[in-house]
Design a protein around this motif. Structure first.
Motif, PDB file in Angstrom:
ATOM      1  N   LEU A  94       0.844  -1.181   0.000  1.00 25.40           N
ATOM      2  CA  LEU A  94       0.000   0.000   0.000  1.00 25.40           C
ATOM      3  C   LEU A  94       0.888   1.243   0.000  1.00 25.40           C
ATOM      4  O   LEU A  94       2.025   1.204   0.454  1.00 25.40           O
ATOM      5  N   LYS A  95       0.362   2.346  -0.482  1.00 20.41           N
ATOM      6  CA  LYS A  95       1.142   3.581  -0.501  1.00 20.41           C
ATOM      7  C   LYS A  95       1.519   4.011   0.904  1.00 20.41           C
ATOM      8  O   LYS A  95       2.574   4.593   1.122  1.00 20.41           O
ATOM      9  N   SER A  96       0.657   3.701   1.874  1.00 19.61           N
ATOM     10  CA  SER A  96       0.952   4.095   3.250  1.00 19.61           C
ATOM     11  C   SER A  96       2.092   3.278   3.842  1.00 19.61           C
ATOM     12  O   SER A  96       2.723   3.693   4.802  1.00 19.61           O
ATOM     13  N   GLU A  97       2.395   2.093   3.273  1.00 14.54           N
ATOM     14  CA  GLU A  97       3.463   1.244   3.792  1.00 14.54           C
ATOM     15  C   GLU A  97       4.814   1.515   3.127  1.00 14.54           C
ATOM     16  O   GLU A  97       5.840   1.054   3.604  1.00 14.54           O
ATOM     17  N   VAL A 100       9.135   6.566   3.078  1.00 15.92           N
ATOM     18  CA  VAL A 100       9.335   7.877   2.467  1.00 15.92           C
ATOM     19  C   VAL A 100      10.827   8.202   2.514  1.00 15.92           C
ATOM     20  O   VAL A 100      11.440   8.148   3.582  1.00 15.92           O
TER      21      VAL A 100
END
Length: 174
Positions: A94-97, A100
């Protein structure tokens, strides 16, 4: 003196009666609101029960089979093959995982590597190409160490037995 005391008591009793009446009136309004909300809740529960019954009727297998036969020419439906299914661990992150990247660290690394390459070029002209290549290799190792600080997301490894009977993730055949 007795008359003044009587007037004060009459005023206190009138104020108390007014406050009591106001409290009683507010309590009755709240009770009406509670009854209204209970009626709305009952209506919503009845609606949910009705929708569940309707869904049970709409999703009956024999009804669906009749619809498939009736609209088979238009829809051209086919059964799903077991090899077309994937496990949850095979799906992409997922993008949240996704980690960054640290922008300030990347800028500092890029800045130091450009300064080091400029120094390396100056030293190469003064001392020879061997010194510059050694410094360039050291700078590259520093940049690689900084890059290794941020893990690259990779899919979970699969067993070889699973590979044989599963298709690759993300492939869509039309």
């Amino acid at each position: 003196m007795l008359k003044t005391f009587d007037l004060v008591l009459i005023g206190v009793m009138t104020a108390t009666a007014a406050v009591t009446y106001t409290i009683k009136h507010r309590a009755e309004l709240k009770l009406e609101e509670v009854h209204r909300l209970e009626a709305e809740i009952k209506l919503e529960k009845d609606t949910i029960d009705l929708l569940k019954a309707d869904w049970a009727l709409q999703s009956q297998p024999n009804r669906l089979e009749r619809l498939v036969k009736a609209y088979n020419e238009e829809l051209k439906l086919q059964p799903t093959e077991s090899t077309a299914l994937v496990h949850a661990k095979e799906l992409p992150m997922l993008k949240s995982e996704v980690p960054v990247p640290d922008v300030t660290e990347a800028k500092a690394t890029a800045k130091s590597s450009t300064v080091a390459s400029a120094k390396g070029a100056t030293e190469a002209s003064a001392k020879g190409a061997t010194v510059a290549s050694a410094k360039g290799a050291a700078d590259t190792k520093g940049a690689q160490a900084t890059a290794k600080a941020q893990p690259i997301p990779m899919p979970a490894p699969r067993d070889e037995a699973e590979d044989a009977d599963q298709i690759e993730t993300g492939s869509v055949e039309e």
